[in-house]
Scaffold this active site. Structure first.
Site, PDB file in Angstrom:
ATOM      1  N   HIS A  62      47.703 -48.309 -47.063  1.00 15.69           N
ATOM      2  CA  HIS A  62      48.819 -47.809 -46.256  1.00 15.69           C
ATOM      3  C   HIS A  62      48.814 -48.422 -44.862  1.00 15.69           C
ATOM      4  O   HIS A  62      49.873 -48.596 -44.259  1.00 15.69           O
ATOM      5  CB  HIS A  62      48.752 -46.282 -46.160  1.00 15.69           C
ATOM      6  CG  HIS A  62      49.324 -45.587 -47.343  1.00 15.69           C
ATOM      7  ND1 HIS A  62      50.238 -44.559 -47.251  1.00 15.69           N
ATOM      8  CD2 HIS A  62      49.112 -45.776 -48.678  1.00 15.69           C
ATOM      9  CE1 HIS A  62      50.568 -44.152 -48.472  1.00 15.69           C
ATOM     10  NE2 HIS A  62      49.886 -44.866 -49.352  1.00 15.69           N
ATOM     11  N   SER A  72      46.844 -49.044 -37.339  1.00 13.91           N
ATOM     12  CA  SER A  72      47.954 -48.258 -36.791  1.00 13.91           C
ATOM     13  C   SER A  72      48.076 -46.903 -37.475  1.00 13.91           C
ATOM     14  O   SER A  72      48.525 -45.920 -36.870  1.00 13.91           O
ATOM     15  CB  SER A  72      49.271 -49.032 -36.909  1.00 13.91           C
ATOM     16  OG  SER A  72      49.491 -49.440 -38.245  1.00 13.91           O
ATOM     17  N   THR A 191      42.804 -46.680 -60.402  1.00 11.41           N
ATOM     18  CA  THR A 191      41.775 -46.316 -61.384  1.00 11.41           C
ATOM     19  C   THR A 191      40.809 -45.286 -60.817  1.00 11.41           C
ATOM     20  O   THR A 191      40.016 -44.694 -61.555  1.00 11.41           O
ATOM     21  CB  THR A 191      41.003 -47.570 -61.868  1.00 11.41           C
ATOM     22  OG1 THR A 191      40.307 -47.247 -63.070  1.00 11.41           O
ATOM     23  CG2 THR A 191      40.031 -48.086 -60.825  1.00 11.41           C
TER      24      THR A 191
END
Length: 319
Positions: A62, A72, A191
């Site tokens: 992300h 960030s 996974t």
């Protein structure tokens, strides 16, 4: 005027050339104990909270996929700024990973003040935890700086969502220079870890193949509308091991998220799902290459970033 424009271009090129490159031994002289400090902090956290590794992989993705690996996503919101981690899609990022980063950064600041960036910390932690779970070894270059900006508004529609179509995923990844093959390889991170029932439960209400799997999911998510924290492991067979079971499950119709199952059915991606389902070594090789490529996407170096004293705060308030 053209002379001024040429001069400006030359200055920009010179500045870019002067930026220090990422290197594997970036901290060899300035903080040689950095890797050991980070490894120790995350081993301790993973031992007490076994979901930390999968959560850190997700946190790394992300962070990097948005505007580069620049930490960030670690910034906390304040009265002046609503930061990335408070965007809707990031609200489920795990607190265990944030806590481990805080502990590691505190130890780093005691040993080597203002030296190791939070972006490098997150990259090294991801490398270590992936190995701990039995995954491939990553070769990482270091020297990233931490971002000077973090905005929740910048996140919208720029991270993959659990209801995205394969076409939308391919477009998102292509915009960052990643192929459909790399998209499928990076998706293999599923996974390990889990997903909240609110992201997928509705698709198991009927008409889904792998009937027994659907019944198991429905039982596990019963009452999720009133219990938002209910979750199921992405891979119900080997949930704590980094392997190719995710792809083998997709071939059986046992994909938890709609986006995952769609990869096994779309003509542009299914051949890679099949390849990785039948060859774990091929998956590990492609996954490692894709993560290493992602780890240097959009990084900040030199004057384009800073080394934060705390990973959740800029060194000074953003303008």
């Amino acid at each position: 005027m053209w002379r001024a424009a040429v001069a400006l271009l030359l200055l920009s090129a010179a500045a870019a050339a002067a930026e220090p490159p990422l290197t594997a031994d970036y901290y060899a002289q300035t903080c040689p104990q950095a890797a050991d400090i980070i490894t120790g902090a995350f081993i301790a956290k993973q031992t007490s909270s076994p979901t930390t590794a999968a959560g850190t992989l997700r946190l790394f993705f992300h962070d990097c996929f948005l505007d580069g690996c620049d930490a960030s996503v670690l910034i906390s919101s304040n009265a002046f700024n609503r930061a990335e981690r408070d965007a809707d899609i990031n609200l489920s990022l795990p607190g265990d990973s944030f806590d481990a980063i805080t502990r590691a950064k505190t130890a780093l600041e005691l040993a080597c003040p203002a030296t190791v960036s939070c972006a490098d910390l997150l990259a090294m932690a991801t490398r270590d935890l992936l190995s701990m779970l039995g995954g491939p070894l990553l070769t990482l270059k270091l020297g990233r700086k931490d971002s000077l900006v973090s905005s929740a508004e910048a996140v919208d529609r720029r991270l993959p969502r659990s209801n995205a179509t394969v076409s939308e995923l391919i477009t998102l990844f292509a915009a960052r220079g990643f192929s459909p093959r790399e998209l499928v390889a990076l998706s293999g991170a599923h996974t390990v870890g889990f997903a909240h029932c609110s992201e997928f439960a509705a698709r198991f209400d009927g008409g889904v193949r792998a009937g027994e799997f659907a019944r198991v999911v429905r039982r596990a998510c019963a009452g999720y509308e009133k219990r938002p924290t209910l979750a199921v492991f992405n891979d119900v067979v080997t949930p704590s091991k980094f392997d190719n079971m995710y792809y083998r499950n997709l071939m059986r119709g046992m994909g938890l998220l709609a986006t995952d199952q769609a990869l096994a059915e779309d003509r542009r991606t299914r051949r890679y799902v099949r390849r990785y389902a039948g060859n774990q070594t091929a998956f590990f090789v492609d996954f490692a290459r894709a993560v290493e490529k992602l780890s240097v996407y959009g990084v900040k170096t030199g004057r384009h970033g800073e080394v934060r004293r705390r990973c959740d705060q800029f060194n000074s308030l953003p303008l």
